[in-house]
Design a protein around this motif. Structure first.
Motif, short mmCIF file in Angstrom:
data_model
loop_
_atom_site.label_atom_id
_atom_site.label_comp_id
_atom_site.label_asym_id
_atom_site.label_seq_id
_atom_site.Cartn_x
_atom_site.Cartn_y
_atom_site.Cartn_z
N ALA A 150 0.84 -1.21 0.00
CA ALA A 150 0.00 0.00 0.00
C ALA A 150 0.87 1.25 0.00
N ASP A 151 1.98 1.19 0.71
CA ASP A 151 2.94 2.30 0.72
C ASP A 151 3.49 2.52 -0.68
N PHE A 152 3.90 1.45 -1.32
CA PHE A 152 4.48 1.56 -2.66
C PHE A 152 3.47 2.11 -3.66
N ARG A 153 2.21 1.64 -3.57
CA ARG A 153 1.18 2.16 -4.48
C ARG A 153 0.96 3.65 -4.26
N ARG A 154 0.91 4.06 -2.98
CA ARG A 154 0.67 5.47 -2.68
C ARG A 154 1.84 6.34 -3.13
N LEU A 155 3.06 5.88 -2.90
CA LEU A 155 4.22 6.62 -3.39
C LEU A 155 4.15 6.80 -4.90
N HIS A 156 3.81 5.74 -5.60
CA HIS A 156 3.78 5.80 -7.06
C HIS A 156 2.59 6.59 -7.61
N GLN A 157 1.62 6.90 -6.76
CA GLN A 157 0.56 7.81 -7.18
C GLN A 157 1.16 9.15 -7.61
N SER A 158 2.30 9.49 -7.03
CA SER A 158 2.96 10.75 -7.40
C SER A 158 3.34 10.77 -8.88
N MET A 159 3.69 9.63 -9.45
CA MET A 159 4.04 9.60 -10.87
C MET A 159 2.80 9.80 -11.74
N LEU A 160 1.69 9.21 -11.32
CA LEU A 160 0.44 9.41 -12.06
C LEU A 160 0.01 10.87 -11.98
N ASP A 161 0.12 11.45 -10.79
CA ASP A 161 -0.25 12.85 -10.61
C ASP A 161 0.66 13.77 -11.41
N ALA A 162 1.93 13.41 -11.51
CA ALA A 162 2.91 14.25 -12.20
C ALA A 162 2.57 14.42 -13.68
N VAL A 163 1.94 13.43 -14.28
CA VAL A 163 1.64 13.52 -15.72
C VAL A 163 0.21 13.96 -15.99
N ASP A 164 -0.50 14.38 -14.95
CA ASP A 164 -1.87 14.89 -15.11
C ASP A 164 -1.93 16.27 -14.46
N PRO A 165 -1.81 17.32 -15.27
CA PRO A 165 -1.75 18.68 -14.71
C PRO A 165 -2.96 19.08 -13.87
N GLY A 166 -4.08 18.40 -14.05
CA GLY A 166 -5.28 18.75 -13.30
C GLY A 166 -5.46 17.96 -12.02
N GLU A 167 -4.59 17.02 -11.77
CA GLU A 167 -4.74 16.13 -10.60
C GLU A 167 -4.21 16.83 -9.34
N PRO A 168 -4.98 16.76 -8.26
CA PRO A 168 -4.47 17.34 -7.00
C PRO A 168 -3.38 16.45 -6.41
N LEU A 169 -2.60 17.05 -5.54
CA LEU A 169 -1.57 16.29 -4.84
C LEU A 169 -2.22 15.40 -3.79
N HIS A 170 -1.56 14.30 -3.49
CA HIS A 170 -2.03 13.37 -2.47
C HIS A 170 -0.99 13.25 -1.35
N ASP A 171 -1.37 12.57 -0.29
CA ASP A 171 -0.44 12.30 0.80
C ASP A 171 0.36 11.07 0.40
N TYR A 172 1.46 11.28 -0.29
CA TYR A 172 2.25 10.19 -0.86
C TYR A 172 2.95 9.34 0.20
N TYR A 173 3.11 9.88 1.38
CA TYR A 173 3.76 9.15 2.48
C TYR A 173 2.75 8.59 3.48
#
Length: 137
Positions: free
Chosen positions: A84-107
């Motif tokens: 679950a930690d790894f999936r949440r961290l990698h959400q940052s890569m998905l967010d990075a390529v979607d300019p409209g996506e809000p930031l998440h608590d990656y940690y």
């Protein structure tokens, strides 16, 4: 020219990594840049395909590759083994390529959390670069 821009961008991210308060996150961020710097430099070669957009492409490429290398270290060399930690961290890569996506608590699922905004800034840099890009003709 694009080449000096990639070095400058890398130095800027390294300075930010060195200011990360959490020792584990700081260590992994610095290690990822020390041992994998060539990924960013090599990736920056793609900016040559569109020199007029070099000022947009270099920050995007360097920030995105820095995210990738940092997460690689956090998942392979760090303290967590939680999927679950790894999936949440990698959400940052998905967010990075979607300019409209809000930031998440990656940690969210990890003990180490305080990075002084380092990962969020990497994501926001990618998003801002994507907002600025113009179609390649």
């Amino acid at each position: 020219m694009c080449s000096p821009a990639s070095g400058s961008s890398l130095r800027s991210w390294r300075t930010k990594a060195e200011a990360i308060p959490d020792p584990e996150l700081r260590s992994q961020a610095i290690a990822s840049m020390t041992s994998k710097e060539f990924h960013c430099i090599g990736g920056s070669v793609y900016a040559v395909a569109n020199l007029p957009a070099c000022h947009v492409l270099i920050p995007l490429i360097v920030a995105f590759q820095t995210i990738s290398d940092y997460l690689d270290n956090l998942c392979d060399r760090s303290t967590s083994l939680d999927p679950a930690d790894f999936r949440r961290l990698h959400q940052s890569m998905l967010d990075a390529v979607d300019p409209g996506e809000p930031l998440h608590d990656y940690y969210e699922f990890r003990n180490e959390k305080e990075d002084a905004g380092y990962l969020n800034e990497l994501v926001k840099t990618c998003q801002a670069s994507l907002r600025l890009r113009r179609p390649i003709r």
